[in-house]
Design an enzyme around this catalytic site. Structure first.
Site, PDB file in Angstrom:
ATOM      1  N   CYS A 237       0.819  -1.222   0.000  1.00 52.17           N
ATOM      2  CA  CYS A 237       0.000   0.000   0.000  1.00 52.17           C
ATOM      3  C   CYS A 237       0.851   1.269   0.000  1.00 52.17           C
ATOM      4  O   CYS A 237       0.313   2.364  -0.115  1.00 52.17           O
ATOM      5  CB  CYS A 237      -0.957  -0.009   1.183  1.00 52.17           C
ATOM      6  SG  CYS A 237      -2.052  -1.433   1.136  1.00 52.17           S
TER       7      CYS A 237
ATOM      8  N   HIS B 148      -9.377   3.462  -1.623  1.00 54.91           N
ATOM      9  CA  HIS B 148      -7.989   3.005  -1.502  1.00 54.91           C
ATOM     10  C   HIS B 148      -7.585   2.172  -2.714  1.00 54.91           C
ATOM     11  O   HIS B 148      -7.426   0.960  -2.615  1.00 54.91           O
ATOM     12  CB  HIS B 148      -7.840   2.217  -0.198  1.00 54.91           C
ATOM     13  CG  HIS B 148      -6.456   1.776   0.123  1.00 54.91           C
ATOM     14  ND1 HIS B 148      -5.328   2.395  -0.370  1.00 54.91           N
ATOM     15  CD2 HIS B 148      -6.011   0.756   0.917  1.00 54.91           C
ATOM     16  CE1 HIS B 148      -4.245   1.771   0.097  1.00 54.91           C
ATOM     17  NE2 HIS B 148      -4.647   0.776   0.872  1.00 54.91           N
TER      18      HIS B 148
END
Lengths: 139, 400
Positions: free
Chosen positions: B82, B347
């Site tokens: 991420c 996200h």
């Protein structure tokens, strides 16, 4: 007697089931898996170290939605066993936040999770609550 | 101290569902948008760093060049879970800082709509014969048998561990953090979800991994973001308008997770964030009290709480008090995730670490419209990629 095999090789079966770690002989860091060298100090010698079979729950989650094939709900926990952190399910307890709490004392327990074609039982482990009243009778 | 690097142009696409756009389309939209925003062209770029986690083997950088300009410059395709976007940006910044390029382009893109759980894949049936394999000598899959591998569960424990250490946490507290971010998202037209949600709605939604219900988890969606960086020397030769809108990169830091007891069984997302923050504050010559806004990695509501502490926004152990004081709401003393955060903005993994920079830049330039944090001069953007990698950037408004 039925043949048994542990789910993972760091679970030692027998009369007193317990977990065992690979402990770095230089710095004392403990690992449940095989390491080429120590992640803490890069030392390359390890010795087996038995892990305490009791501990306290320092984090948990109640998994209600998991990958296909994984039965839910279950309680996943992060348990401090005498200074060594251990990952394991919290078992033999209602999976809710009334029955599972932070700081709860627990102990290692094992259970048979299945039998293969040769009749060998695979054994897994978890942590179950220690009944606070349990010791009183003996004391 | 070496000359600073500047963000000259930056762009993020709308986050959400983009069924008609593929990964390269989204990357191109972000890249062309960033170039146009900076008033420069692909021909001026000396380096390209690009990330697309789910398609890492495909080489998104070169795929993108085929659509916007095959100029022959070096391409670094990067992945860092991420933190992939922040890693791409940091790579471009390093190239400029090293003097190897005057301009660098960083791009992050992901198509994740409808992806569901991203780890702990479907459990295969147990074998007919128990046969130990792998580094743990396991005879069968362990996800669900020895703890959990799903991200909502891992990060739930990270928040609960904080509660065990310092007290004061509860299901309701974590849900209230999510309530804040969903409320913030209403003002962000590029967010995937812009619905205010009540505490009751959040707590009553589908439980994924206690205490994280569905709206307390980051939203899978499609999106891209890109940034053009430029050296200090070259910026001085550009127009006054470009110099005025340029945002100073006062700190750019990437860390990995140092060994700590317990990290082998539950990832330690704290230590590497604390290290990154300490280095970033030192580089920038400022402290957390100087920040006007923070975009931090709220991949789950339980994660936001621990990062208040990790980024030094409060005294050690003071995260619950900080939140309860109202400071992290957009009208508070330390606004956090005024974009809506990952829980509502969304996200799209590799885009996240540049999109959070875009948000901060938007405020520092005074271009954030309805959600502008008035007078914002300094902001911080933080991401965590499990495994782990942490990116922290501190950005400052131009004095020009």
């Amino acid at each position: 007697m039925t043949n048994q095999i542990p789910l993972v090789d760091y679970l030692v079966l027998g009369d007193e089931p317990h977990l065992v770690a690979n402990e770095c002989t230089a710095c004392g860091a403990r690992f449940f898996d095989r390491r080429n060298a120590c992640a803490s100090c890069s030392g390359t010698e390890f010795a087996k170290a038995a892990i305490d079979t009791t501990g306290v729950v320092k984090a948990f989650t109640i998994v209600s939605f998991a990958a296909p094939g994984v039965p839910v709900p279950f309680v996943a926990g992060f348990v401090d066993c005498g200074g060594t952190s251990v990952r394991g399910n919290i078992v033999n307890v209602e999976p809710d936040d009334q029955h599972v709490t932070l700081g709860m004392p627990v102990r290692l327990t094992t259970s048979v999770m299945g039998t293969d074609e040769a009749g060998t039982e695979a054994v897994t482990f978890g942590f179950e609550p220690i009944d606070p009243t349990e010791g009183e009778a003996a004391a | 101290m070496s000359d600073p690097v500047w963000i000259l142009g930056i762009h993020m696409t709308k986050f959400g569902k983009h069924p008609d756009l593929d990964t390269v389309d989204l990357a191109a939209e972000a890249a062309l948008g960033a170039l146009a925003d900076g008033g420069v062209t692909m021909a001026q770029m000396g380096v390209l760093a690009a990330g697309n986690l789910m398609g890492a083997a495909a080489g998104i950088g070169q795929q993108l060049q085929k659509q916007i300009g095959q100029t022959g410059i070096p391409v670094y395709n990067v992945t860092n879970a991420c933190a992939t976007g922040a890693t791409a940006l940091r790579t471009a910044i390093m190239a400029v800082k090293a003097g190897e390029a005057d301009y660098g382009l960083a791009v992050g893109v992901e198509k994740l709509s409808g992806a569901g759980l991203l780890s702990g894949g479907a459990r295969r049936p147990d074998s007919d014969t128990w046969q130990p394999s792998g580094r743990y000598g396991s005879v069968a899959p362990v996800d669900g048998r020895i703890g959990t591998e799903i991200m909502p569960g891992v990060f739930a424990q990270i928040g609960m561990e904080y509660g065990h250490k310092y007290g004061g946490t509860s299901f309701e507290l974590f849900a209230r953090i999510s309530e804040k971010n969903h409320a913030h998202s209403v003002l962000n037209p590029l967010a995937a979800y812009t619905k205010k949600m009540s505490l009751e709605q959040i707590m009553g939604d589908v439980m994924i991994a206690y205490p994280n219900t569905r709206p307390m988890c980051s939203a899978n969606c499609d999106g891209a973001a890109a940034a053009v960086v430029v050296s200090d020397a070259v910026l001085k030769t550009l127009s006054l308008e470009q110099q005025r809108r340029a945002v100073k990169v006062s700190a750019s830091v990437l860390t990995s997770d140092p060994y700590t007891e317990g990290c082998q069984v539950l990832p330690d997302v704290n230590t590497l964030t604390r290290n990154a923050a300490a280095t970033a504050y030192e580089q920038a010559g400022i402290g957390p009290e100087d920040l006007d806004l923070v975009e931090l990695h709220d991949c789950f509501a339980t994660a936001e709480l621990v990062h208040y502490d990790n980024l030094g926004l409060c005294e050690p152990g003071g995260a619950v008090d900080l939140f309860n004081s109202g400071a992290t709401w957009r009208d508070g003393a330390m606004p956090v995730n005024v974009s809506g955060g990952l829980e509502s903005k969304g996200h799209p993994i590799a885009a996240t670490g540049i999109a959070n920079i875009w948000e901060v830049c938007h405020h520092l330039r005074g271009e954030a419209g309805d959600r502008q944090i008035e007078g914002a001069k300094v902001g911080l953007a933080h991401v965590i990629g499990l495994g782990s990698a942490c990116g922290v950037h501190i950005l400052e408004k131009s004095a020009a």
